[in-house]
Structure formats: structure tokens, C-alpha cells
Design a protein around this motif. Structure first.
Motif, PDB file in Angstrom:
ATOM      1  N   ASP A  17       3.058   4.089   3.131  1.00 58.61           N
ATOM      2  CA  ASP A  17       2.784   3.323   4.993  1.00 58.61           C
ATOM      3  C   ASP A  17       1.443   3.261   4.566  1.00 58.61           C
ATOM      4  O   ASP A  17       0.811   2.151   5.261  1.00 58.61           O
ATOM      5  N   GLU A  18       0.260   3.620   3.930  1.00 59.27           N
ATOM      6  CA  GLU A  18      -0.595   3.218   4.051  1.00 59.27           C
ATOM      7  C   GLU A  18      -1.287   2.147   3.296  1.00 59.27           C
ATOM      8  O   GLU A  18      -1.725   1.462   3.506  1.00 59.27           O
ATOM      9  N   PRO A  21       0.285  -2.483   4.374  1.00 60.17           N
ATOM     10  CA  PRO A  21      -1.009  -3.404   4.659  1.00 60.17           C
ATOM     11  C   PRO A  21      -1.358  -4.188   3.913  1.00 60.17           C
ATOM     12  O   PRO A  21      -1.789  -5.387   4.136  1.00 60.17           O
ATOM     13  N   GLN A  22      -2.427  -2.919   2.698  1.00 58.90           N
ATOM     14  CA  GLN A  22      -2.837  -3.707   1.702  1.00 58.90           C
ATOM     15  C   GLN A  22      -2.619  -4.787   1.341  1.00 58.90           C
ATOM     16  O   GLN A  22      -2.483  -5.755   0.312  1.00 58.90           O
ATOM     17  N   PHE A  24       0.309  -5.807   1.784  1.00 59.72           N
ATOM     18  CA  PHE A  24       1.203  -7.794   2.303  1.00 59.72           C
ATOM     19  C   PHE A  24      -0.213  -8.571   1.961  1.00 59.72           C
ATOM     20  O   PHE A  24       0.189  -9.881   1.934  1.00 59.72           O
ATOM     21  N   ALA A  25      -1.027  -7.784   2.176  1.00 59.76           N
ATOM     22  CA  ALA A  25      -3.050  -8.998   2.631  1.00 59.76           C
ATOM     23  C   ALA A  25      -3.271  -9.244   1.084  1.00 59.76           C
ATOM     24  O   ALA A  25      -3.129 -10.482   1.451  1.00 59.76           O
TER      25      ALA A  25
END
Length: 85
Positions: A17-18, A21-22, A24-25
Motif C-alpha cells: 500500500d505504501e 502510489p510510487q 503508479f507515478a
């Protein structure tokens, strides 16, 4: 049009979960750069299938290594494709 399809198998990731986001960036940046055409996530977070607008496997391997989840891939398969229609 030639492309490279990359099929990945993801191992266990404790802090997914951490990292997502990285991940997908970086995927968005690759898409914006025009080198990534598609990303398909496998059900149950078992990995992904990526389609690159690139025919040089060495270059694709370097691009893939930019992904934060790269070190968790248990298996990576590269397939050169030639789109017919």
C-alpha cells in the motif's frame, strides 16, 4: 508496429500500500514519455502485463528497473510482438 510485452509475476510485498502510489507515478511518467503503451494489473495482485512502445529489450529492462516494485518481481518474461492489424 513492433512492441515488447512484459509479463511479470509479483512476489510477496509487505508494504504494498505504501509502494503502489510510487509505482503508479513511475508508470504515469513512462506513459507520458511515450515508451509505455499499456499496463494491465493481474487479478489478486499477482503481477502485471506491460506493453512498451519500444523494440530494444535492453532499454525496456532498464525502464522496468525504474519501477519501485521491480525488486519484488519473481519472474519477468519479455516477448517481442509485431502488430498486424
Amino acid at each position: 508496429m513492433n512492441t515488447i510485452l512484459v509479463n511479470t509475476v509479483l512476489g510477496k510485498v509487505e508494504n504494498i500500500d505504501e509502494i503502489l502510489p510510487q509505482e503508479f507515478a513511475v508508470v504515469a511518467a513512462l506513459k507520458e514519455e511515450g515508451v509505455l503503451a499499456h499496463l494491465f494489473i493481474k487479478e489478486a495482485m499477482g503481477g502485471a502485463v506491460l506493453v512498451f512502445n519500444e523494440t530494444d529489450q535492453d532499454k525496456v529492462q532498464k525502464l522496468l528497473a525504474r519501477l519501485p516494485l521491480y525488486k519484488y518481481f519473481e519472474k519477468i518474461e519479455y516477448t517481442l510482438l509485431n502488430q498486424q492489424f
